[in-house]
Each structure stands twice: as structure tokens, then as C-alpha cells.
Motif scaffolding. Structure first.
Motif, short mmCIF file in Angstrom:
data_model
loop_
_atom_site.label_atom_id
_atom_site.label_comp_id
_atom_site.label_asym_id
_atom_site.label_seq_id
_atom_site.Cartn_x
_atom_site.Cartn_y
_atom_site.Cartn_z
N GLY A 126 48.62 41.57 37.32
CA GLY A 126 48.88 42.74 38.17
C GLY A 126 48.89 44.04 37.39
O GLY A 126 49.34 45.07 37.90
N PHE A 127 48.36 44.01 36.18
CA PHE A 127 48.35 45.21 35.34
C PHE A 127 47.48 46.29 35.99
O PHE A 127 47.92 47.44 36.17
CB PHE A 127 47.82 44.83 33.96
CG PHE A 127 48.12 45.82 32.88
CD1 PHE A 127 49.15 46.75 32.99
CD2 PHE A 127 47.38 45.82 31.71
CE1 PHE A 127 49.42 47.65 31.97
CE2 PHE A 127 47.63 46.72 30.68
CZ PHE A 127 48.65 47.63 30.82
N GLY A 128 46.26 45.92 36.36
CA GLY A 128 45.37 46.88 37.01
C GLY A 128 45.93 47.34 38.34
O GLY A 128 45.87 48.53 38.69
N LEU A 188 35.71 45.15 41.39
CA LEU A 188 35.37 43.74 41.25
C LEU A 188 35.81 43.25 39.88
O LEU A 188 35.29 43.67 38.85
CB LEU A 188 33.84 43.56 41.40
CG LEU A 188 33.23 44.10 42.69
CD1 LEU A 188 31.71 43.96 42.66
CD2 LEU A 188 33.81 43.41 43.91
N ASP A 189 36.80 42.35 39.87
CA ASP A 189 37.36 41.88 38.59
C ASP A 189 37.94 40.48 38.75
O ASP A 189 39.04 40.20 38.29
CB ASP A 189 38.44 42.87 38.10
CG ASP A 189 38.82 42.63 36.64
OD1 ASP A 189 38.08 41.95 35.92
OD2 ASP A 189 39.87 43.15 36.22
N SER A 190 37.20 39.59 39.46
CA SER A 190 37.76 38.24 39.67
C SER A 190 36.95 37.22 38.88
O SER A 190 36.92 37.29 37.65
CB SER A 190 37.81 37.91 41.16
OG SER A 190 36.52 37.86 41.72
N ASP A 191 36.30 36.31 39.55
CA ASP A 191 35.43 35.32 38.90
C ASP A 191 34.22 36.08 38.34
O ASP A 191 33.50 36.73 39.09
CB ASP A 191 35.02 34.30 39.98
CG ASP A 191 34.03 33.28 39.47
OD1 ASP A 191 33.38 33.54 38.45
OD2 ASP A 191 33.89 32.24 40.13
N HIS A 192 34.02 36.00 37.04
CA HIS A 192 33.00 36.84 36.41
C HIS A 192 31.62 36.19 36.35
O HIS A 192 30.77 36.61 35.56
CB HIS A 192 33.47 37.28 35.03
CG HIS A 192 34.50 38.38 35.11
ND1 HIS A 192 34.57 39.42 34.22
CD2 HIS A 192 35.49 38.61 36.00
CE1 HIS A 192 35.57 40.23 34.56
NE2 HIS A 192 36.15 39.74 35.63
N HIS A 195 26.94 34.70 40.24
CA HIS A 195 26.89 34.23 41.62
C HIS A 195 28.07 34.80 42.43
O HIS A 195 27.90 35.28 43.56
CB HIS A 195 26.92 32.69 41.61
CG HIS A 195 27.13 32.09 42.95
ND1 HIS A 195 26.12 31.99 43.88
CD2 HIS A 195 28.24 31.60 43.55
CE1 HIS A 195 26.61 31.44 44.98
NE2 HIS A 195 27.89 31.20 44.82
N HIS A 196 29.26 34.76 41.85
CA HIS A 196 30.44 35.22 42.58
C HIS A 196 30.43 36.74 42.77
O HIS A 196 30.75 37.24 43.85
CB HIS A 196 31.72 34.79 41.86
CG HIS A 196 32.96 35.01 42.68
ND1 HIS A 196 33.35 34.15 43.68
CD2 HIS A 196 33.86 36.02 42.67
CE1 HIS A 196 34.45 34.62 44.25
NE2 HIS A 196 34.78 35.75 43.65
N GLU A 197 30.04 37.46 41.73
CA GLU A 197 30.00 38.92 41.83
C GLU A 197 29.00 39.35 42.92
O GLU A 197 29.28 40.24 43.72
CB GLU A 197 29.61 39.53 40.48
CG GLU A 197 29.81 41.04 40.43
CD GLU A 197 29.29 41.65 39.14
OE1 GLU A 197 28.75 40.92 38.29
OE2 GLU A 197 29.40 42.88 39.01
C1 LIG Z 1 40.13 39.27 34.77
S1 LIG Z 1 41.42 38.69 35.77
C2 LIG Z 1 41.86 40.11 36.72
C3 LIG Z 1 42.47 41.17 35.91
C4 LIG Z 1 43.13 42.30 36.66
N1 LIG Z 1 42.25 42.95 37.60
C5 LIG Z 1 43.70 43.34 35.70
O1 LIG Z 1 43.39 44.53 35.80
O2 LIG Z 1 44.47 42.96 34.80
C6 LIG Z 1 40.58 37.65 36.91
C7 LIG Z 1 41.43 37.04 38.03
O3 LIG Z 1 40.53 36.62 39.06
C8 LIG Z 1 41.08 35.51 39.71
N2 LIG Z 1 40.00 34.78 40.43
C9 LIG Z 1 39.09 33.93 39.91
N3 LIG Z 1 38.28 33.47 40.89
C10 LIG Z 1 38.68 34.06 42.04
C11 LIG Z 1 38.25 33.99 43.40
N4 LIG Z 1 37.23 33.20 43.76
N5 LIG Z 1 38.90 34.73 44.32
C12 LIG Z 1 39.95 35.53 43.96
N6 LIG Z 1 40.41 35.62 42.69
C13 LIG Z 1 39.79 34.90 41.75
C14 LIG Z 1 41.69 34.71 38.57
O4 LIG Z 1 42.69 33.84 39.08
C15 LIG Z 1 42.22 35.81 37.65
O5 LIG Z 1 43.59 36.02 37.86
#
Ligand SMILES: C[S@@+](CC[C@H](N)C(=O)[O-])C[C@H]1O[C@@H](n2cnc3c(N)ncnc32)[C@H](O)[C@@H]1O
Length: 263
Positions: A126-128, A188-192, A195-197
Motif C-alpha cells: 500500500g506504499f503507492g 498499472l502495477d500488478s501482474d507484470h 499478457h496481463h498488462e
Molecule cells: C509490484 S506490486 C504493487 C506495488 C504497489 N503498487 C506499490 O506502489 O508499492 C504487485 C501487486 O500486484 C498484485 N497482483 C498480481 N496479480 C494480480 C492480479 N491478477 N490482480 C490484482 N492484483 C494482482 C500482487 O499481489 C502484488 O501485491
């Protein structure tokens, strides 16, 4: 000639490898962070991020630097993050110097763009989210929805920011497909994975407001946002983090904005 310069070339590479190895060994034994690393960025890199936001948002760079100073000196945010981190027992996983790295650019973008709705995919600790919430609070308007597939995500948001942040536990693509309100700023900062992005962006596209800004922290890994911007006639800019005192090579932040903002 190649044989003669071989020792010099070897020495040049060895110095570089030694520098990274030293940082890696020190990190392994002094830090406990597991993913989503925290680190300060260099002053020069901070300047580059300021110009990056200034160009993207067509805003004077001094104003952007003012927003960087504003968030870095936000004592309330610092206290809230430290308190949450201590109660989570994860203090050492966080950046000891309260360095926001690329998130400085998120803060400034929110302060300049004044979005009504920000959506962040990937909450993690939750930093961001806390940084975005601080910008919205300072704006005096706007709301953040932050989505993570992990129910435990968002620990740093405990006990604060509830009025400006909604935490959602589900797959980000599924959430974006069903979102009802227009998104003014999408991060966008979840699954990197590529495909997901791509799926996130395609799901969000019909729900973006006319002047929406899209930021991706995946642009050092994929061309998804750059290609989407090109096909949509948008502008795309890129800035890469330069971490200091950390072995990690940093995240590449991309920002996509409309060519001509509509009133
Ligand atoms: C790089 S971290 C996010 C960092 C955060 N935005 C920050 O500023 O610190 C990636 C997060 O994406 C989540 N994640 C991975 N796949 C996901 C999905 N399909 N849907 C939602 N969240 C996902 C992970 O559980 C992880 O906590």
C-alpha cells in the motif's frame, strides 16, 4: 591488439560486477524485503522524473519539483506509514529513508491532473496507494480504488485514508471490465506479464475519461503501453529509476497522455 586490451576490458567489467556483488551481499544480510523493493533514487534521477512529469503534463518543472518537495516533507504520511509498518511487524521491509522513487511521479501527476477517480492495479503493502491518497487529500477532491488479488494487501493503509481509498480484493482485469465510473488516472502495477498488462489496458480503455492519464510500471519489461499509445494517437514518455545503494536496476515508468487535452 584485442589480446593486449583484454586485461583492461576484463578489469572494467570486473569493477562493475564487483560493485553489484558487494551491494547484493550486503542486501542479503541486512535487509528482509522480498519483492517490490524500496530504495532511494539519485538526485539526478529525481530531476529526470521531474522533467518527465513536466513534459507529460505540460507543467513547469519548478511546479513539479515543488510537488516532489511537498510529498517528501509530508510528516503526517511518514508517521502514518511508520506506525502501520511497525504494527505490521514489517518495518525493515520498508525504505528506511522514506524514499518514494518513481512514486514521486505518481504524486505529482495526481496533484497536477486533479483526477476524480484514480485506479491503481496492484496494492501490495500500500506504499503507492498511501502516496496517491496523500495527493488526493491535498487536492481536496478525488478517490482512489486500489485492487490486489491478495487479501492481505494494503497493510500500510490500515487505520487511515479510508475516506479517499477503497481497497478491492479481486483480479484487476475482472474489476476493470466491470468498473462503472470513468477513470481519470490509471496506474498499472500488478501482474507484470505482458499478457496481463495488455488485458488490463484493453479492459480499462472503454472506461477512460477523455483526458485520462495512464501510467505503467512495466515499461522496462513490455511495450504494451507504448504500443497502445501509438495506436490511440497518444503521447508516450518513459523514465527509468536509478536506485542508489541497491543492487536492483530499477523500474521503468511509462506515462501515456492525450495529444490535445479536451476542455
Ligand atoms: C509490484 S506490486 C504493487 C506495488 C504497489 N503498487 C506499490 O506502489 O508499492 C504487485 C501487486 O500486484 C498484485 N497482483 C498480481 N496479480 C494480480 C492480479 N491478477 N490482480 C490484482 N492484483 C494482482 C500482487 O499481489 C502484488 O501485491
Amino acid at each position: 591488439m584485442p589480446v593486449l586490451v583484454f586485461p583492461i576490458r576484463t578489469w572494467t567489467v570486473a569493477r562493475q560486477v564487483w560493485s553489484t556483488t558487494r551491494l547484493t551481499v550486503s542486501w542479503l544480510f541486512t535487509r528482509t524485503e522480498f519483492a517490490n523493493y524500496a530504495y532511494p533514487i539519485s538526485q539526478r534521477n529525481r530531476n529526470h522524473f521531474a522533467w518527465f512529469v513536466a513534459e507529460a503534463c505540460r507543467t513547469p518543472v519548478d511546479e513539479v519539483l515543488g510537488y516532489f518537495d511537498e510529498i517528501e516533507s509530508n510528516a503526517d504520511l511518514r508517521r502514518a506509514l511508520e506506525a502501520s509498518a511497525v504494527s505490521l511487524g514489517r518495518r525493515r521491509e520498508l525504505d528506511r529513508e522514506f524514499s518514494l522513487g518513481r512514486r514521486l511521479s505518481w504524486y505529482a501527476a495526481v496533484r497536477i491532473h486533479k483526477p476524480r477517480l484514480v485506479v491503481e492495479t496492484g496494492t501490495e503493502k500500500g506504499f503507492g496507494s498511501a502516496v496517491i491518497a496523500a495527493a488526493l487529500t491535498r487536492n481536496g477532491e478525488g478517490h482512489l480504488v486500489t485492487i490486489d488479488i491478495e487479501p492481505s494487501a494494503g497493510g500500510l493503509l490500515e487505520g487511515g485514508s479510508d475516506d479517499v481509498v477503497t481497497r478491492v480484493t479481486m483480479d484487476s482485469v475482472a474489476y476493470l471490465q466491470g468498473i462503472g465510473d470513468p477513470i481519470d488516472l490509471l496506474i498499472l502495477d500488478s501482474d507484470h506479464s505482458e499478457h496481463h498488462e495488455q488485458a488490463e489496458l484493453e479492459s480499462a480503455t472503454p472506461h477512460l475519461s477523455p483526458n485520462a492519464i495512464v501510467i505503467s510500471d512495466n515499461c522496462h519489461v513490455t511495450d504494451v503501453l507504448a504500443n497502445w499509445s501509438r495506436s490511440g494517437g497518444r503521447r508516450f514518455l518513459y523514465c527509468h529509476e536509478r536506485p542508489e545503494g541497491h543492487w536492483y536496476s530499477g523500474v521503468g515508468t511509462g506515462i501515456s497522455v492525450v495529444r490535445e487535452p479536451r476542455n
